[in-house]
Design a protein around this motif. Structure first.
Motif, PDB file in Angstrom:
ATOM      1  N   ALA A 148      21.347 -13.128 -53.493  1.00 14.77           N
ATOM      2  CA  ALA A 148      22.406 -13.361 -52.508  1.00 14.77           C
ATOM      3  C   ALA A 148      23.790 -13.193 -53.133  1.00 14.77           C
ATOM      4  CB  ALA A 148      22.253 -14.755 -51.907  1.00 14.77           C
ATOM      5  N   ALA A 149      23.950 -13.655 -54.366  1.00 15.41           N
ATOM      6  CA  ALA A 149      25.249 -13.538 -55.039  1.00 15.41           C
ATOM      7  C   ALA A 149      25.598 -12.075 -55.309  1.00 15.41           C
ATOM      8  CB  ALA A 149      25.228 -14.333 -56.344  1.00 15.41           C
ATOM      9  N   MET A 150      24.605 -11.274 -55.682  1.00 12.46           N
ATOM     10  CA  MET A 150      24.838  -9.843 -55.875  1.00 12.46           C
ATOM     11  C   MET A 150      25.335  -9.208 -54.581  1.00 12.46           C
ATOM     12  SD  MET A 150      21.527  -8.749 -58.171  1.00 12.46           S
ATOM     13  CE  MET A 150      21.875  -6.975 -58.070  1.00 12.46           C
ATOM     14  N   LEU A 151      24.685  -9.521 -53.474  1.00 15.57           N
ATOM     15  CA  LEU A 151      25.049  -8.930 -52.193  1.00 15.57           C
ATOM     16  C   LEU A 151      26.399  -9.429 -51.699  1.00 15.57           C
ATOM     17  CD1 LEU A 151      21.483  -9.104 -50.667  1.00 15.57           C
ATOM     18  CD2 LEU A 151      22.816  -7.008 -50.983  1.00 15.57           C
ATOM     19  N   ARG A 152      26.767 -10.634 -52.073  1.00 16.65           N
ATOM     20  CA  ARG A 152      28.076 -11.175 -51.722  1.00 16.65           C
ATOM     21  C   ARG A 152      29.195 -10.584 -52.575  1.00 16.65           C
ATOM     22  NH1 ARG A 152      29.249 -13.419 -46.864  1.00 16.65           N
ATOM     23  NH2 ARG A 152      27.605 -14.862 -46.195  1.00 16.65           N
ATOM     24  N   GLY A 153      28.839  -9.801 -53.583  1.00 20.06           N
ATOM     25  CA  GLY A 153      29.839  -9.161 -54.423  1.00 20.06           C
ATOM     26  C   GLY A 153      30.452 -10.063 -55.466  1.00 20.06           C
ATOM     27  N   LEU A 154      29.771 -11.171 -55.822  1.00 13.35           N
ATOM     28  CA  LEU A 154      30.318 -12.082 -56.822  1.00 13.35           C
ATOM     29  C   LEU A 154      30.365 -11.407 -58.182  1.00 13.35           C
ATOM     30  CD1 LEU A 154      29.719 -14.059 -54.482  1.00 13.35           C
ATOM     31  CD2 LEU A 154      28.991 -15.718 -56.205  1.00 13.35           C
ATOM     32  N   ASP A 155      31.368 -11.766 -58.979  1.00 16.51           N
ATOM     33  CA  ASP A 155      31.448 -11.238 -60.334  1.00 16.51           C
ATOM     34  C   ASP A 155      30.469 -12.002 -61.228  1.00 16.51           C
ATOM     35  OD1 ASP A 155      32.647 -13.702 -60.876  1.00 16.51           O
ATOM     36  OD2 ASP A 155      34.662 -12.862 -61.154  1.00 16.51           O
ATOM     37  N   THR A 156      30.476 -11.668 -62.519  1.00 20.98           N
ATOM     38  CA  THR A 156      29.511 -12.272 -63.436  1.00 20.98           C
ATOM     39  C   THR A 156      29.608 -13.791 -63.449  1.00 20.98           C
ATOM     40  OG1 THR A 156      29.528 -10.315 -64.844  1.00 20.98           O
ATOM     41  CG2 THR A 156      28.736 -12.348 -65.830  1.00 20.98           C
ATOM     42  N   ASP A 157      30.815 -14.315 -63.494  1.00 19.87           N
ATOM     43  CA  ASP A 157      30.964 -15.771 -63.504  1.00 19.87           C
ATOM     44  C   ASP A 157      30.481 -16.388 -62.202  1.00 19.87           C
ATOM     45  OD1 ASP A 157      31.960 -15.809 -66.055  1.00 19.87           O
ATOM     46  OD2 ASP A 157      34.076 -15.907 -65.455  1.00 19.87           O
ATOM     47  N   GLY A 158      30.710 -15.701 -61.103  1.00 16.50           N
ATOM     48  CA  GLY A 158      30.253 -16.206 -59.817  1.00 16.50           C
ATOM     49  C   GLY A 158      28.736 -16.228 -59.723  1.00 16.50           C
ATOM     50  N   ILE A 159      28.090 -15.174 -60.227  1.00 14.97           N
ATOM     51  CA  ILE A 159      26.621 -15.139 -60.224  1.00 14.97           C
ATOM     52  C   ILE A 159      26.075 -16.241 -61.128  1.00 14.97           C
ATOM     53  CG2 ILE A 159      24.578 -13.766 -60.772  1.00 14.97           C
ATOM     54  CD1 ILE A 159      26.256 -11.257 -60.113  1.00 14.97           C
ATOM     55  N   ARG A 160      26.727 -16.438 -62.289  1.00 22.78           N
ATOM     56  CA  ARG A 160      26.282 -17.514 -63.179  1.00 22.78           C
ATOM     57  C   ARG A 160      26.409 -18.870 -62.507  1.00 22.78           C
ATOM     58  NH1 ARG A 160      28.806 -21.051 -65.637  1.00 22.78           N
ATOM     59  NH2 ARG A 160      30.848 -20.034 -65.577  1.00 22.78           N
ATOM     60  N   SER A 161      27.482 -19.077 -61.790  1.00 25.06           N
ATOM     61  CA  SER A 161      27.639 -20.351 -61.080  1.00 25.06           C
ATOM     62  C   SER A 161      26.584 -20.500 -59.987  1.00 25.06           C
ATOM     63  CB  SER A 161      29.044 -20.460 -60.477  1.00 25.06           C
ATOM     64  OG  SER A 161      29.959 -20.912 -61.446  1.00 25.06           O
ATOM     65  N   ALA A 162      26.248 -19.402 -59.304  1.00 22.89           N
ATOM     66  CA  ALA A 162      25.193 -19.472 -58.290  1.00 22.89           C
ATOM     67  C   ALA A 162      23.872 -19.904 -58.919  1.00 22.89           C
ATOM     68  CB  ALA A 162      25.038 -18.125 -57.592  1.00 22.89           C
ATOM     69  N   ILE A 163      23.583 -19.413 -60.118  1.00 24.28           N
ATOM     70  CA  ILE A 163      22.393 -19.851 -60.854  1.00 24.28           C
ATOM     71  C   ILE A 163      22.483 -21.342 -61.144  1.00 24.28           C
ATOM     72  CG2 ILE A 163      21.185 -19.681 -63.075  1.00 24.28           C
ATOM     73  CD1 ILE A 163      21.949 -16.677 -63.076  1.00 24.28           C
ATOM     74  N   GLY A 164      23.644 -21.775 -61.648  1.00 27.27           N
ATOM     75  CA  GLY A 164      23.823 -23.180 -61.989  1.00 27.27           C
ATOM     76  C   GLY A 164      23.738 -24.105 -60.794  1.00 27.27           C
ATOM     77  N   ILE A 165      24.185 -23.639 -59.635  1.00 29.80           N
ATOM     78  CA  ILE A 165      24.108 -24.453 -58.418  1.00 29.80           C
ATOM     79  C   ILE A 165      22.674 -24.502 -57.906  1.00 29.80           C
ATOM     80  CG2 ILE A 165      24.861 -24.619 -56.022  1.00 29.80           C
ATOM     81  CD1 ILE A 165      27.476 -23.147 -57.011  1.00 29.80           C
ATOM     82  N   ALA A 166      22.008 -23.348 -57.843  1.00 26.65           N
ATOM     83  CA  ALA A 166      20.647 -23.290 -57.298  1.00 26.65           C
ATOM     84  C   ALA A 166      19.661 -24.088 -58.134  1.00 26.65           C
ATOM     85  CB  ALA A 166      20.187 -21.841 -57.203  1.00 26.65           C
ATOM     86  N   ALA A 167      19.928 -24.230 -59.428  1.00 24.45           N
ATOM     87  CA  ALA A 167      19.022 -25.006 -60.287  1.00 24.45           C
ATOM     88  C   ALA A 167      18.944 -26.461 -59.859  1.00 24.45           C
ATOM     89  CB  ALA A 167      19.459 -24.898 -61.741  1.00 24.45           C
ATOM     90  N   SER A 168      19.966 -26.939 -59.150  1.00 27.46           N
ATOM     91  CA  SER A 168      19.948 -28.306 -58.630  1.00 27.46           C
ATOM     92  C   SER A 168      19.285 -28.400 -57.263  1.00 27.46           C
ATOM     93  CB  SER A 168      21.386 -28.842 -58.510  1.00 27.46           C
ATOM     94  OG  SER A 168      21.923 -29.111 -59.788  1.00 27.46           O
ATOM     95  N   MET A 169      18.871 -27.262 -56.722  1.00 26.64           N
ATOM     96  CA  MET A 169      18.358 -27.236 -55.352  1.00 26.64           C
ATOM     97  C   MET A 169      16.864 -26.960 -55.255  1.00 26.64           C
ATOM     98  SD  MET A 169      21.353 -25.126 -53.411  1.00 26.64           S
ATOM     99  CE  MET A 169      22.952 -25.859 -53.064  1.00 26.64           C
ATOM    100  N   GLY A 170      16.298 -26.247 -56.225  1.00 30.22           N
ATOM    101  CA  GLY A 170      14.892 -25.879 -56.134  1.00 30.22           C
ATOM    102  C   GLY A 170      13.975 -27.088 -56.264  1.00 30.22           C
ATOM    103  N   SER A 171      12.922 -27.118 -55.456  1.00 32.06           N
ATOM    104  CA  SER A 171      11.970 -28.231 -55.519  1.00 32.06           C
ATOM    105  C   SER A 171      10.656 -27.802 -54.889  1.00 32.06           C
ATOM    106  CB  SER A 171      12.523 -29.465 -54.794  1.00 32.06           C
ATOM    107  OG  SER A 171      12.710 -29.174 -53.418  1.00 32.06           O
ATOM    108  N   GLY A 172       9.615 -28.559 -55.180  1.00 34.20           N
ATOM    109  CA  GLY A 172       8.320 -28.285 -54.582  1.00 34.20           C
ATOM    110  C   GLY A 172       7.213 -29.001 -55.330  1.00 34.20           C
ATOM    111  N   ILE A 173       6.475 -29.833 -54.630  1.00 37.94           N
ATOM    112  CA  ILE A 173       5.354 -30.586 -55.195  1.00 37.94           C
ATOM    113  C   ILE A 173       4.054 -30.023 -54.604  1.00 37.94           C
ATOM    114  CG2 ILE A 173       4.300 -32.882 -55.413  1.00 37.94           C
ATOM    115  CD1 ILE A 173       6.984 -32.608 -56.850  1.00 37.94           C
TER     116      ILE A 173
END
Length: 487
Positions: free
Chosen positions: A179-204
């Protein structure tokens, strides 16, 4: 395209540089074609799942949420906010356990990544090539995160050993990258998207043991999380640069004492752009647990050799030892599954279905198909009689191959005392025995024809196969809406 990141960059930074480099360069043609095949597979699986309750429940929920229309929902001519569309489509994609698999991580990456990429591509007006490139990178990131916690000593993912659904946890980050690639985020923006999503993933994954339909929503939630994470990064929210390998990072949090920092970093970042895990994905030919597939193929081979199911006295199904707890235990329940859904996780039942299947018959796709996993089929006396003759055992050769393949050895003892054996050591649909474009289309058509008229379904398949040249996704979404008009 090969990317070269600095050695001092964190793993999240290197993944972000890789993603930005592919987006701003060009993905290899064979990888785009591979991604298009997985997109076609996902759409077919999703159309076949339209009447499953998890998908309809999630659709009802997001309708209550409302919001600005931006992306198309599979099976509907209406549009929803991109995160909501991703949530519905990801749920549909995983509802039938028919989605693709990466081994040995045992991830189902497309069901999280592609719905996020589809929703975002439509929302921003991305090209078809841009959609495929983002999908390919998102899948790659998902698989590499899964491999970072594959433990050779355990012969399994540390995530799974701890009861965590690796697909959902890693898929949220892969979806965010796409999604970040398609939104046109730069490298720092994509890295932040990774850092944000890591707090969101879940599944038991307790539902695999004792029931419940929540697992079918895991990929939808990961897709939703990925779209939201990318949007948050676009609007200035940031994530920690050491989100993956840090003391309180992704791997430590989910894997605890089994976390090996050096091995995890190497699996995540070594050979980016040179070695593609995307090329190692398996596509399922049959809508049942992947551990059962080689047994199905062995059963169909016995039929092709002239074995009459009515003359079988006993059957022995040899499988990898770790597989027994999923498809063979408890034996009484696997011989007489309680429902069509339970039948899809039964070694004895799926062998019976394979022995009675008619490959090539209309609506059967590549052999055993959805009609073999209805509640009525699971109660069929002929299938249950054959299933009751199956004994599941651990096979040493199969165990040695697992989990790089899910092999099986099937031996039929006939009424005259003779025996016939089939060994299937390589899965159909694997990189070593892939489904070609004709077979992928056959599976798609068998999945999708129940959702719309044949001309609309075939037009959708053609649109997917030609998506690389599309200047935007309008043709794809129109074709999806045309199929929806027939539901």
């Amino acid at each position: 395209m090969t990317t070269h990141a600095t050695t001092t960059a964190t793993p999240a930074q290197r993944l972000a540089e890789f993603a930005a480099g592919i987006r701003d360069g060009e993905l290899r043609a064979d990888l785009r074609e591979k991604a298009a095949g997985h997109l076609l597979d996902l759409l077919g699986n999703s159309l076949a799942a339209l009447h499953e309750r998890p998908g309809t429940a999630v659709r009802e929920l997001v309708d209550e949420w409302g919001g600005t229309p931006a992306a198309t929902v599979i099976g509907s001519a209406t549009r929803l906010p991109a995160p909501s569309a991703a949530l519905v489509n990801g749920t549909l994609a995983h509802s039938l356990d028919f989605d693709d698999t990466h081994l040995p991580s045992v991830l189902h990456p497309s069901a999280s990544v592609l719905p996020a990429a589809l929703a975002t591509a439509e929302a921003v007006g991305a090209t078809g090539a841009g959609l495929l490139d983002a999908a390919a990178v998102g899948i790659e990131v998902t698989c590499r995160l899964g491999m970072a916690q594959y433990d050779e000593e355990l012969g399994n993912s540390v995530f799974f050993e701890r009861g965590l659904h690796a697909t959902a946890i890693c898929g949220a980050i892969g979806a965010a990258v796409a999604a970040a690639m398609l939104r046109g985020l730069d490298t720092d923006g994509i890295r932040s998207a990774i850092g944000i999503a890591a707090s969101m993933g879940s599944g038991i994954i307790e539902a695999n043991r004792t029931g419940g339909t929540v697992k079918r929503v895991h990929c939808g939630w990961a897709a939703h999380a990925g779209v939201v994470a990318a949007d948050m990064a676009r609007l200035g929210l940031t994530g920690p640069p050491t989100v993956l390998e840090g003391r309180f990072g992704f791997f430590q949090a989910f894997c605890g004492e089994r976390f090996d920092r050096d091995a995890a970093v190497a699996a995540t970042t070594d050979g980016l752009g040179e070695r593609w895990e995307l090329s190692r994905l398996f596509i399922k030919p049959y809508p049942c647990n992947h551990f059962t597939h080689a047994g199905v193929d062995a059963a169909m081979r016995l039929r092709r050799r002239g074995v009459d199911p009515g003359q079988i006295a006993r059957l022995t199904l040899g499988v990898p030892a770790p597989v027994l707890r999923t498809i063979a235990e408890p034996a009484a329940e696997k011989e007489r599954p309680r429902s069509g859904y339970h039948a899809a996780f039964s070694g004895p039942y799926t062998v019976a279905a394979g022995l009675l299947a008619e490959p090539g018959a209309p609506g059967r796709g590549l052999g055993v198909f959805h009609q073999d996993f209805t509640d009525e089929a699971a109660a069929d006396p002929r299938r249950l009689d054959l299933a009751g003759r199956v004994t599941c055992v651990a096979d040493e050769e199969c165990t040695a191959v697992f989990p790089h393949q899910f092999p099986a050895v099937l031996t039929a003892e006939l009424d005259d005392g003779s025996t016939v054996t089939e060994r299937v050591m390589v899965n159909r649909g694997s990189p070593q025995d892939p489904l070609d474009a004709t077979e992928l289309t056959a599976k798609f058509l068998a999945n999708a024809l129940g959702a719309g008229d044949e001309s609309a379904v075939r037009a959708l398949a053609e649109e997917v196969w030609n998506i690389t040249a599309a200047k935007d996704t309008t043709g794809l979404t129109r074709a999806l809406s045309a199929v929806a008009a027939g539901t």
